[in-house]
Design an enzyme around this catalytic site. Sequence first.
Site, PDB file in Angstrom:
ATOM      1  N   ASP A 100      -0.068   1.864  -5.405  1.00 42.16           N
ATOM      2  CA  ASP A 100       0.393   3.459  -5.623  1.00 42.16           C
ATOM      3  C   ASP A 100       1.252   3.729  -4.155  1.00 42.16           C
ATOM      4  O   ASP A 100       1.134   2.897  -3.343  1.00 42.16           O
ATOM      5  CB  ASP A 100      -0.739   4.291  -5.618  1.00 42.16           C
ATOM      6  CG  ASP A 100      -1.667   4.479  -4.638  1.00 42.16           C
ATOM      7  OD1 ASP A 100      -1.881   3.638  -3.602  1.00 42.16           O
ATOM      8  OD2 ASP A 100      -2.362   5.377  -4.711  1.00 42.16           O
ATOM      9  N   GLU A 107      -0.260   3.029  -1.015  1.00 40.17           N
ATOM     10  CA  GLU A 107      -0.546   2.122  -0.718  1.00 40.17           C
ATOM     11  C   GLU A 107      -1.968   1.399  -0.502  1.00 40.17           C
ATOM     12  O   GLU A 107      -2.186   0.427   0.127  1.00 40.17           O
ATOM     13  CB  GLU A 107       0.309   1.651   0.788  1.00 40.17           C
ATOM     14  CG  GLU A 107       1.753   1.971   0.772  1.00 40.17           C
ATOM     15  CD  GLU A 107       2.482   1.698   2.102  1.00 40.17           C
ATOM     16  OE1 GLU A 107       3.267   0.949   1.942  1.00 40.17           O
ATOM     17  OE2 GLU A 107       2.016   1.907   3.173  1.00 40.17           O
TER      18      GLU A 107
END
EC number: 3.2.1.3
Length: 639
Positions: free
Chosen positions: A199, A202
């Site tokens: 996402d 991270e």
Amino acid sequence: MSFRSLLALSGLVCSGLASVISKRATLDSWLSNEATVARTAILNNIGADGAWVSGADSGIVVASPSTDNPDYFYTWTRDSGIVLKTLVDLFRNGDTDLLSTIEHYISSQAIIQGVSNPSGDLSSGGLGEPKFNVDETAYAGSWGRPQRDGPALRATAMIGFGQWLLDNGYTSAATEIVWPLVRNDLSYVAQYWNQTGYDLWEEVNGSSFFTIAVQHRALVEGSAFATAVGSSCSWCDSQAPQILCYLQSFWTGSYILANFDSSRSGKDTNTLLGSIHTFDPEAGCDDSTFQPCSPRALANHKEVVDSFRSIYTLNDGLSDSEAVAVGRYPEDSYYNGNPWFLCTLAAAEQLYDALYQWDKQGSLEITDVSLDFFKALYSGAATGTYSSSSSTYSSIVSAVKTFADGFVSIVETHAASNGSLSEQFDKSDGDELSARDLTWSYAALLTANNRRNSVVPPSWGETSASSVPGTCAATSASGTYSSVTVTSWPSIVATGGTTTTATTTGSGGVTSTSKTTTTASKTSTTTSSTSCTTPTAVAVTFDLTATTTYGENIYLVGSISQLGDWETSDGIALSADKYTSSNPPWYVTVTLPAGESFEYKFIRVESDDSVEWESDPNREYTVPQACGESTATVTDTWR
């Protein structure tokens, strides 16, 4: 006799009015200065000439100058795309000095796209590599990869500039430079959208709302751009509806789930960011695309914001109707979990977007889904549709604007005295934390400020792409990848008389190599068009001559949302810093939509909060809408 005069005759007195207007005037002043700080800071973080990023290659957007604790001295595809979209929008609104920065960025991305990296190469997944070294080489260390939002965001940024090129006669540059690069990113999105990845924070390897939302947008506007350059994008057309179909699965019934495959609650500013980065000024309050004013997005806004109320000391004692500091997600532990500037600004920006959409459609709707959001701000809220001419509409809009401004005021409070914005600020004492001068923080400030002033980006085509298919299919499609080398840009006239040329090396235009064909050389034609930008917004200065006494202040109100919709508490404060007894000028500069026609008046607010209106009739004005005209002045005398 006008409605304004009737109010004057009734001796209108608003409790706390001076305080409300004073807060708004103070925020107006800070934002005016901070927007300049933010623009400068962004350019300081872009190579090769950025003052803070020595060693970065031309056009490379560095996340932060910080090189340790934490080391953010890299370029992320996601952050860069978001930042450049901000600059492209400023450019299209008349900030033509940004032209070379945009060109250098696009040239750098032609190199980055072709760099083999741990995620793959150009045609085998390498476009999903999240970050690179600032010298345009691959980062080989361990990282959360791939991240599939970057190509979509980069495509959106480049499409914005490509469309400007087409609109202004630079067809060759749009077709031969921008389109091949955009096509690569669209091909990646269509091929990999249905595969998991990390996402935007991270951390979670799964399916992310933000990623899916921006991928849908990219394919929709990518298809339209393909048509505009005389090409097509069949993989865009086949996959966009299926991405939209999948996007619906993130709705829980009360909020948007940020990520699948995560043990967290799913309440996350990932979802606020998804809403504002897919905002379309021509769209209605559509639930399917989670438009900022949609019932789903508003309900989600409350759930996400409320999740931070009890976990930060900074938010202690604040009521449900007051803005609070906002972080990434309540379970965050990075740097012990704190508010972020960009997250707090996202909470504000979604509301400014919603205000724009309500004003444009002339009404707002409260549904069972969004009722709790509205009741927290206006206790009398009930389900139904409220016309912009109703008192309930005016009260709700005023409350939402005050709520939105509250988030920006929090940012003002915790920004450094020189205006610098780091990544985070401490949840207890408000001190700045983590990476200094985060480029994304500055971009978030600029976009929130623009939306607050009703300066919006062009439509991305949501109105023709919001219908959800009856059946979802886990599909993908193959597109076309080609390596692109930008060796020169045409001479571009971005204003009525200023020609800006990017400094490049080599000759010719674009060398494009397809996976399935041999290398073909194309030449980009140098153009000397006299086209220029017609800004979508104009900075209008209102100069008023008015003799006042100590304690009196002058405000501007009018028939449009930017001037408070005639609400005195939403009036725009004029400055008297040049006032003398022999020369009593009051003035203010307001950014207004080009071509907008409206009525307005000036009011005096006394120290006891009483309001005096000018005499009739209402004044009238139409904002200029002309090539290269980004400022205007209106001169009046109090009557």
